[in-house]
Design a protein around this motif. Structure first.
Motif, PDB file in Angstrom:
ATOM      1  N   ASN A   1      -4.052  18.731   2.322  1.00 19.88           N
ATOM      2  CA  ASN A   1      -3.762  18.038   3.590  1.00 19.88           C
ATOM      3  C   ASN A   1      -3.934  16.528   3.448  1.00 19.88           C
ATOM      4  O   ASN A   1      -3.114  15.752   3.919  1.00 19.88           O
ATOM      5  CB  ASN A   1      -4.699  18.540   4.700  1.00 19.88           C
ATOM      6  CG  ASN A   1      -4.364  19.957   5.107  1.00 19.88           C
ATOM      7  OD1 ASN A   1      -3.197  20.355   5.052  1.00 19.88           O
ATOM      8  ND2 ASN A   1      -5.381  20.710   5.500  1.00 19.88           N
ATOM      9  N   ALA A   2      -5.021  16.144   2.787  1.00 16.92           N
ATOM     10  CA  ALA A   2      -5.258  14.717   2.582  1.00 16.92           C
ATOM     11  C   ALA A   2      -4.151  14.115   1.727  1.00 16.92           C
ATOM     12  O   ALA A   2      -3.636  13.031   2.024  1.00 16.92           O
ATOM     13  CB  ALA A   2      -6.623  14.509   1.914  1.00 16.92           C
ATOM     14  N   LEU A   3      -3.761  14.820   0.681  1.00 15.79           N
ATOM     15  CA  LEU A   3      -2.742  14.280  -0.216  1.00 15.79           C
ATOM     16  C   LEU A   3      -1.414  14.089   0.511  1.00 15.79           C
ATOM     17  O   LEU A   3      -0.738  13.072   0.336  1.00 15.79           O
ATOM     18  CB  LEU A   3      -2.555  15.207  -1.426  1.00 15.79           C
ATOM     19  CG  LEU A   3      -3.817  15.422  -2.273  1.00 15.79           C
ATOM     20  CD1 LEU A   3      -3.477  16.275  -3.500  1.00 15.79           C
ATOM     21  CD2 LEU A   3      -4.436  14.104  -2.702  1.00 15.79           C
TER      22      LEU A   3
ATOM     23  N   PHE B   1      -1.740  11.035   2.590  1.00 16.80           N
ATOM     24  CA  PHE B   1      -1.709   9.819   1.774  1.00 16.80           C
ATOM     25  C   PHE B   1      -0.276   9.517   1.318  1.00 16.80           C
ATOM     26  O   PHE B   1       0.126   8.363   1.221  1.00 16.80           O
ATOM     27  CB  PHE B   1      -2.618   9.952   0.539  1.00 16.80           C
ATOM     28  CG  PHE B   1      -4.094   9.879   0.841  1.00 16.80           C
ATOM     29  CD1 PHE B   1      -4.578   9.215   1.964  1.00 16.80           C
ATOM     30  CD2 PHE B   1      -5.023  10.464  -0.027  1.00 16.80           C
ATOM     31  CE1 PHE B   1      -5.946   9.139   2.228  1.00 16.80           C
ATOM     32  CE2 PHE B   1      -6.393  10.400   0.224  1.00 16.80           C
ATOM     33  CZ  PHE B   1      -6.848   9.747   1.356  1.00 16.80           C
ATOM     34  N   ARG B   2       0.490  10.585   1.036  1.00 23.19           N
ATOM     35  CA  ARG B   2       1.854  10.371   0.549  1.00 23.19           C
ATOM     36  C   ARG B   2       2.699   9.584   1.555  1.00 23.19           C
ATOM     37  O   ARG B   2       3.512   8.743   1.176  1.00 23.19           O
ATOM     38  CB  ARG B   2       2.517  11.723   0.253  1.00 23.19           C
ATOM     39  CG  ARG B   2       3.902  11.612  -0.370  1.00 23.19           C
ATOM     40  CD  ARG B   2       4.564  12.980  -0.515  1.00 23.19           C
ATOM     41  NE  ARG B   2       3.846  13.893  -1.375  1.00 23.19           N
ATOM     42  CZ  ARG B   2       3.882  13.864  -2.720  1.00 23.19           C
ATOM     43  NH1 ARG B   2       4.613  12.956  -3.332  1.00 23.19           N
ATOM     44  NH2 ARG B   2       3.205  14.738  -3.424  1.00 23.19           N
ATOM     45  N   GLU B   3       2.461   9.833   2.824  1.00 25.79           N
ATOM     46  CA  GLU B   3       3.253   9.168   3.872  1.00 25.79           C
ATOM     47  C   GLU B   3       2.652   7.839   4.307  1.00 25.79           C
ATOM     48  O   GLU B   3       3.258   7.103   5.072  1.00 25.79           O
ATOM     49  CB  GLU B   3       3.330  10.087   5.106  1.00 25.79           C
ATOM     50  CG  GLU B   3       3.904  11.460   4.832  1.00 25.79           C
ATOM     51  CD  GLU B   3       5.288  11.361   4.220  1.00 25.79           C
ATOM     52  OE1 GLU B   3       6.082  10.509   4.671  1.00 25.79           O
ATOM     53  OE2 GLU B   3       5.566  12.123   3.260  1.00 25.79           O
ATOM     54  N   LEU B   4       1.441   7.585   3.870  1.00 24.21           N
ATOM     55  CA  LEU B   4       0.687   6.486   4.447  1.00 24.21           C
ATOM     56  C   LEU B   4       1.229   5.118   4.025  1.00 24.21           C
ATOM     57  O   LEU B   4       1.477   4.869   2.842  1.00 24.21           O
ATOM     58  CB  LEU B   4      -0.787   6.654   4.042  1.00 24.21           C
ATOM     59  CG  LEU B   4      -1.831   5.752   4.688  1.00 24.21           C
ATOM     60  CD1 LEU B   4      -3.157   6.520   4.809  1.00 24.21           C
ATOM     61  CD2 LEU B   4      -2.045   4.510   3.871  1.00 24.21           C
TER      62      LEU B   4
ATOM     63  N   LEU C   1       0.829  -1.212   0.000  1.00 18.98           N
ATOM     64  CA  LEU C   1       0.000   0.000   0.000  1.00 18.98           C
ATOM     65  C   LEU C   1       0.864   1.263   0.000  1.00 18.98           C
ATOM     66  O   LEU C   1       1.678   1.472   0.900  1.00 18.98           O
ATOM     67  CB  LEU C   1      -0.905   0.000   1.247  1.00 18.98           C
ATOM     68  CG  LEU C   1      -1.747   1.272   1.438  1.00 18.98           C
ATOM     69  CD1 LEU C   1      -2.777   1.395   0.323  1.00 18.98           C
ATOM     70  CD2 LEU C   1      -2.423   1.272   2.797  1.00 18.98           C
ATOM     71  N   SER C   2       0.691   2.086  -1.012  1.00 20.62           N
ATOM     72  CA  SER C   2       1.356   3.390  -1.053  1.00 20.62           C
ATOM     73  C   SER C   2       0.729   4.214  -2.169  1.00 20.62           C
ATOM     74  O   SER C   2       0.005   3.679  -3.016  1.00 20.62           O
ATOM     75  CB  SER C   2       2.857   3.232  -1.302  1.00 20.62           C
ATOM     76  OG  SER C   2       3.087   2.808  -2.630  1.00 20.62           O
TER      77      SER C   2
END
Lengths: 446, 446
Positions: free
Chosen positions: A76-78, A81-84, A58-59
């Motif tokens: 903010n969401a992006l 998500f980038r670090e998730l 997952l990335s």
């Protein structure tokens, strides 16, 4: 490519909302099958290894984030998500175990946005692989050691990925080989195959075709005998075998017509010609009911090639699976939707023997005497706790479970699953949470 | 990685035998569906683009060849496989066309070993994608313009690859969106989604959840109302909408219970509250028969989210497809196996109108007056003759065909396909080849 967009939009929407609000406390989701399809008395847990691999992958890459940016997700969401990554814990019933409805196949505990995001891929992998493995297991039960089974499904599975899973499912169930060469390589299964009608047709006659094949592959001589006329085809095999002094393992394949009558006739012809060692392979749209019917009627078939109907689990191509939030931030939760009520909190399944009801319990209660917990921790902080099990060990687990399973659950027609009992502690928390929700949502409370 | 092992072992075995024998003259194989599943009056051709991509990718790398070397293939075969690419010609019926049994969806002409090798992947892609696209098309026929449809299938398709195909199939059929974000990106479909029950459950009550969601995604506010109690959920939506002065596109989603009664009740509540613009989305294990039944009964549902049963084509998850040798080295061939007889030679399908029988003909005969050929050349010497068609153009082709298709073929219950006629020239070559085979294999012929 990242794999972050391989999900349903609402998973991303909800994750973004949670991230925006700082709702990142641990959430536990439970994956289970609500009810069995018709003609199923049990399921075989499968798909876990691929589900875990999807979690590891997952990335979100730049192009994923760009797409989301164009579709209403804010900066903010992006960034989040980038670090998730998947950094949660996973408990699961190991692949190959026999399971029943409402038993969690897998439970994920992770920060809420992460645990939510992975719903779609985890449900996907576990649902269809459990369906296919259960179907293949029914074939093994039908054969009951009287004949071998091989997987011929790749040409009509729902894609190549599904074909690989179908071959693996068949091997887990106990098939002795697969025609799918890539799956054979990937999973260490025996690759098997004969010849197609087209091979016969490219030669000017059947005899030339058989002789050519025997010369080119002297150790792989299973002859397809029904291209023009089955009995004549068998006689041609016998003639060619004598003429070429073939003494390796020989076989014939029947792919059409009345397989019971033809296999009896073939066996007689082969035996009378002094060739009792020649095996008979049958194929052509077969499923577990055909295998059982033919063997019960005494068809002298040594190997069944089963394909399409098993590779798509034709009578039950999907399961009524669910991935439900059961706890958030230490608070057990449930839903009350009609027919879809869920039970709150992380769970465990305790099994004493497959002849007795399993106990569906809270995860924290003590193991009852004489029972073993079915779920074990397979991932901790996003890392697997052990390498994937070998296919042989998954098959062995299933074999042991089948040996212990009741005949009522195992029979092919109108099977009855072993009932599952609910522990008093789980009943108590279910009642308490239900009462809390009803109180909170009662008109006079608000 | 090469893709050469993604096939059945017998394809490789036969190809090796042909290569060893110098049997590399052109062979033509024809892919068709022998008979329709129950409750199908037509099929929608699909899967061609992915099939052609698989042909373009055919190759063997070192690890593929090493595996084959370990499994009985000799050095000559391996050297030939190393150089092998798909260099043949492909004729096909473009995706989106309505087709009937025995009409070739695709014909491949290539050196015999190559044309044989690709059987498995081509059958795989065309069979399952045609099944899924046909199923999705039945949903569109059920809705008949009375409601929109969206694809929610990814979580229970047979793998991620199948999920992508299911979303594309739905868009070809005329669905207005998909929950599958990766498919939405890949195919340019509208991504759609609402919220899950888990979202509601992570908040202390439903009202807080709705308010949070509306604040975070003011343009994506379809509220799931059945987590605890549907009528109360709808009332909460109305309260929140008033309180927050929501005036964008609003919707509610019903995911359980009696969808007819609940949708009528919901419509009344929404209208009486002065919110006639709020749409009603229904979901939860629906298929085309549910869509038809609900709309026929007057359910005021605006959008149906259909998932699992369509994404696996639950009532007909596979088709009885075949890939048959019809000509080798200029010689027409056929097989005579009972129930599986094939017709020799390359073919063409001529269509005057979908209200008239199609004409199944030899490829070389003249186009009948007023008819058009359905198959066109899509690959020449391994190269596509045109880029893949846009999804919109495939959808448009299907829409035109559906408009012209008879009601008997289109209806959901006990449909009847438009019959296909055989041209006199094709009848003649069939009879001649059958007679030749019977003469050659007669006992007195030697």
């Amino acid at each position: 490519m990242g794999q972050g967009l391989v999900t349903d939009l609402y998973e991303l929407t909800m994750a973004a909302s949670y991230l925006l609000r700082g709702m990142t406390e641990p959430a536990t989701f439970s994956l289970f099958v609500r009810r069995l399809p018709p003609e199923r008395g049990f399921l075989v847990a499968a798909g876990l290894d691929d589900a875990l691999r999807r979690l590891e992958e997952l990335s979100f890459d730049d192009s994923d984030l760009e797409y989301l940016s164009d579709h209403g997700f804010d900066a903010n969401a992006l960034e989040a998500f980038r670090e998730l990554r998947f950094d949660g814990d996973v408990w699961a019933i190991p692949e190959g175990h026999v399971v029943f409805p409402n038993e969690p196949l897998l439970e994920i505990t992770a920060p809420l946005p992460v645990a939510q995001l992975v719903e779609t891929v985890v449900l996907n992998q576990i649902t269809y692989q459990t369906a296919l493995t259960t179907k293949a297991t029914r074939c093994v039960l039908a054969a009951a050691g009287r004949a071998a089974l091989v997987d011929f499904s790749l040409r009509r599975t729902h894609g190549i990925e599904a074909g690989m899973s179908a071959a693996r499912a068949a091997a887990v169930a106990g098939f002795s080989g697969t025609s799918n060469v890539e799956a054979a390589r990937r999973f260490g299964i025996e690759p098997v195959g004969t010849m197609a009608h087209s091979y016969i047709e490219t030669f000017s006659d059947e005899r030339d075709a058989f002789m050519a094949f025997a010369r080119d592959f002297p150790d792989r001589t299973t002859f397809l005998v029904d291209t023009y006329d089955t009995e004549r085809g068998i006689q041609t095999v016998l003639d060619v075998a004598d003429e070429m002094h073939l003494h390796g393992p020989l076989g014939i394949r029947l792919d059409s017509g009345d397989l019971l009558a033809l296999s009896i006739r073939a066996r007689n012809m082969l035996d009378q010609a002094g060739r009792p060692e020649v095996t008979i392979v049958a194929s052509g749209g077969l499923d577990e009911l055909d295998v059982e019917r033919l063997l019960d009627a005494g068809a002298p078939i040594d190997v069944f090639g089963v394909g399409t109907r098993v590779g798509v689990s034709a009578d039950a191509p999907a399961l009524d699976s669910a991935y439900k939030l059961v706890e958030y931030d230490g608070r057990p939760v449930m839903k009350l939707s009609p027919g879809k009520e869920s039970r709150p909190g992380p769970k465990q399944v305790y099994r004493s023997s497959l002849a007795q009801p399993d106990l569906l319990a809270t995860r924290s209660e003590a193991t009852p005497a004489g029972s073993k917990p079915l779920l074990s921790q397979v991932m901790r902080g996003g890392e697997r706790t052990a390498p994937p099990p070998s296919l042989a060990s998954v098959h062995e687990r299933l074999s042991q479970d089948l040996a212990a399973l009741t005949d009522q659950a195992k029979r092919l027609h109108s099977p009855e699953p072993t009932p599952v009992e609910i522990s008093p502690a789980l009943e108590a928390v279910t009642s308490a949470v239900r009462a809390d929700i009803r109180a909170a949502s009662a008109p006079d409370s608000g």
